[in-house]
Design an enzyme around this catalytic site. Structure first.
Site, short mmCIF file in Angstrom:
data_model
loop_
_atom_site.label_atom_id
_atom_site.label_comp_id
_atom_site.label_asym_id
_atom_site.label_seq_id
_atom_site.Cartn_x
_atom_site.Cartn_y
_atom_site.Cartn_z
N ASP A 108 -3.88 -5.89 12.08
CA ASP A 108 -2.66 -6.50 11.54
C ASP A 108 -2.68 -7.96 11.98
O ASP A 108 -2.59 -8.26 13.18
CB ASP A 108 -1.42 -5.78 12.09
CG ASP A 108 -0.14 -6.41 11.59
OD1 ASP A 108 -0.20 -7.44 10.87
OD2 ASP A 108 0.93 -5.88 11.92
N LYS A 161 5.00 -19.57 -0.13
CA LYS A 161 3.81 -20.29 -0.61
C LYS A 161 4.03 -21.80 -0.56
O LYS A 161 3.09 -22.55 -0.27
CB LYS A 161 3.45 -19.81 -2.02
CG LYS A 161 2.88 -18.39 -2.05
CD LYS A 161 1.68 -18.22 -1.13
CE LYS A 161 0.87 -16.97 -1.38
NZ LYS A 161 -0.16 -16.76 -0.33
N TYR A 179 8.61 -15.21 -1.97
CA TYR A 179 7.20 -15.51 -2.26
C TYR A 179 7.04 -17.00 -2.61
O TYR A 179 6.18 -17.69 -2.07
CB TYR A 179 6.70 -14.62 -3.39
CG TYR A 179 5.22 -14.76 -3.65
CD1 TYR A 179 4.29 -14.41 -2.68
CD2 TYR A 179 4.75 -15.26 -4.87
CE1 TYR A 179 2.92 -14.55 -2.91
CE2 TYR A 179 3.39 -15.40 -5.11
CZ TYR A 179 2.48 -15.04 -4.13
OH TYR A 179 1.13 -15.18 -4.36
N ASP A 239 -8.73 -7.28 7.88
CA ASP A 239 -7.67 -6.84 6.97
C ASP A 239 -7.06 -5.58 7.57
O ASP A 239 -7.68 -4.89 8.35
CB ASP A 239 -8.26 -6.51 5.58
CG ASP A 239 -7.21 -6.55 4.47
OD1 ASP A 239 -7.26 -7.49 3.66
OD2 ASP A 239 -6.33 -5.65 4.43
N1 LIG Z 1 -3.66 -12.33 -7.57
C1 LIG Z 1 -2.90 -13.35 -7.94
O1 LIG Z 1 -2.43 -13.44 -9.07
C2 LIG Z 1 -2.57 -14.43 -6.94
C3 LIG Z 1 -2.10 -15.64 -7.44
C4 LIG Z 1 -1.81 -16.65 -6.55
C5 LIG Z 1 -1.97 -16.44 -5.19
N2 LIG Z 1 -2.43 -15.24 -4.73
C6 LIG Z 1 -2.58 -15.09 -3.29
O2 LIG Z 1 -3.92 -14.78 -3.02
C7 LIG Z 1 -4.01 -14.01 -1.83
C8 LIG Z 1 -4.84 -12.78 -2.09
O3 LIG Z 1 -4.24 -12.02 -3.06
P1 LIG Z 1 -4.96 -10.83 -3.84
O4 LIG Z 1 -4.63 -11.01 -5.23
O5 LIG Z 1 -6.40 -10.75 -3.47
O6 LIG Z 1 -4.25 -9.49 -3.37
P2 LIG Z 1 -3.20 -9.15 -2.24
O7 LIG Z 1 -2.05 -10.07 -2.31
O8 LIG Z 1 -2.93 -7.72 -2.34
O9 LIG Z 1 -4.11 -9.43 -0.97
C9 LIG Z 1 -3.62 -9.59 0.25
C10 LIG Z 1 -4.62 -9.05 1.26
O10 LIG Z 1 -4.06 -9.31 2.54
C11 LIG Z 1 -4.05 -8.12 3.30
N3 LIG Z 1 -2.92 -8.15 4.21
C12 LIG Z 1 -1.60 -8.27 3.90
N4 LIG Z 1 -0.87 -8.25 5.02
C13 LIG Z 1 -1.73 -8.13 6.07
C14 LIG Z 1 -1.57 -8.06 7.48
N5 LIG Z 1 -0.38 -8.13 8.05
N6 LIG Z 1 -2.67 -7.93 8.24
C15 LIG Z 1 -3.90 -7.85 7.68
N7 LIG Z 1 -4.11 -7.93 6.35
C16 LIG Z 1 -3.04 -8.06 5.56
C17 LIG Z 1 -3.89 -7.01 2.26
O11 LIG Z 1 -4.29 -5.75 2.79
C18 LIG Z 1 -4.77 -7.51 1.12
O12 LIG Z 1 -6.12 -7.14 1.30
C19 LIG Z 1 -2.56 -13.72 -1.40
O13 LIG Z 1 -2.17 -14.64 -0.42
C20 LIG Z 1 -1.79 -13.95 -2.69
O14 LIG Z 1 -0.46 -14.30 -2.41
C21 LIG Z 1 -2.74 -14.24 -5.59
#
Ligand SMILES: NC(=O)c1ccc[n+]([C@@H]2O[C@H](COP(=O)([O-])OP(=O)(O)OC[C@H]3O[C@@H](n4cnc5c(N)ncnc54)[C@H](O)[C@@H]3O)[C@@H](O)[C@H]2O)c1
Length: 247
Positions: free
Chosen positions: A55, A156, A152, A38
């Protein structure tokens, strides 16, 4: 059904926050050697995994992470879960006001990152004749997004399309590729901000309109991911599994 990953090498791309963290803990609890990546190094503290701050959109860093996992585990990755994504702190704007840079940033992390990560683990999985790739997509890719963010919903939907296409391409090599689509969860600052913007009535109705009458958790998502990553799911590929507590 007893699912275990003893001695398997599992890469979690985007492990620091809610859903990625829950998936990392779940695989580790079932014997996997987990490699957590991450860009938020500090937020990975305490995870039961080998942690790398990187990244995921930087190809050299991505390859370096996979090589390090191969040296440490003594094998190429058995499982890749691509979790990174989200809305990057953005909010909904009318289409005419969305700038291209903001659009691209969301496509990059949700879709291009999934493509690059899958591409990077594929040679090792092909050599072994077996592999599991799971993308964390969203209900936003199947319907419309509660966030209202055009990029978004598009990214997705793209991630789900990528899983379908790669499932077709990589099936003959013993590799399955699937997507899991969560519903709304209060897992990270972006989603918490979205939740707080809702009236108490809207918050209540979100739960009341969920068939299972409770909010989803990262563990719910982890359970679906682990099934798809297990031997029990060998004949399932290119699919998207909604994990939303509703039909
Ligand atoms: N929480 C919700 O309601 C929900 C619903 C549907 C889907 N999602 C999906 O679930 C996944 C996880 O979401 P979440 O809710 O845990 O929080 P989030 O979307 O904040 O998590 C994303 C994680 O990816 C990391 N990240 C982003 N860009 C990065 C990069 N370039 N390099 C390395 N790391 C990177 C972030 O630091 C974070 O830890 C995401 O893909 C999100 O779109 C979340």
């Amino acid at each position: 059904m007893n699912i275990e990953f003893t001695s398997q090498s599992v890469l979690i791309a985007g492990a620091a926050r809610g859903i990625g963290r829950g998936i990392t803990e779940a695989f580790a609890a079932r014997g996997a050697q987990v490699f957590a990546g991450d860009r938020l190094g500090d937020e990975m503290a305490g995870l039961p995994a080998h942690k790398t701050e990187l990244d995921l959109l930087n190809k050299a860093a991505l390859r370096g992470w996979i090589e390090t996992s191969e040296k440490t585990a003594g094998r190429s990755p058995d499982v890749l879960v691509y979790v990174a994504g989200g809305v990057l702190g953005q909010s909904a704007k009318p289409l005419e006001e969305v700038d291209e840079e903001a659009w691209r940033a969301i496509l990059d992390v949700n879709l291009t990152g999934a493509f690059l990560s899958a591409q990077a683990v594929t040679p090792g999985m092909k050599r072994r004749g077996k592999g599991r790739i799971v993308f964390i997509a969203s209900g936003a890719g199947l319907r419309t997004s509660l966030t209202g963010i055009q990029a978004y919903a598009s990214a997705k939907a793209g991630e789900i399309g990528l899983a379908r296409q790669l499932g077709q391409e990589l099936g003959p090599f013993g590799i399955t590729v699937n997507a899991v689509a969560p519903g709304f969860q209060r897992t990270s600052p972006d989603y918490e901000r979205q939740w707080q913007s809702y009236s108490p009535e809207r918050q209540e109705s979100l739960i009341a309109n969920t068939a299972r009458r409770r909010p989803g958790t990262p563990q719910d998502i982890a359970h679906a991911v682990m099934f798809l990553a297990s031997d029990y799911a060998d004949f399932i590929t290119g699919q998207v599994l909604s994990v939303t507590g509703s039909p």
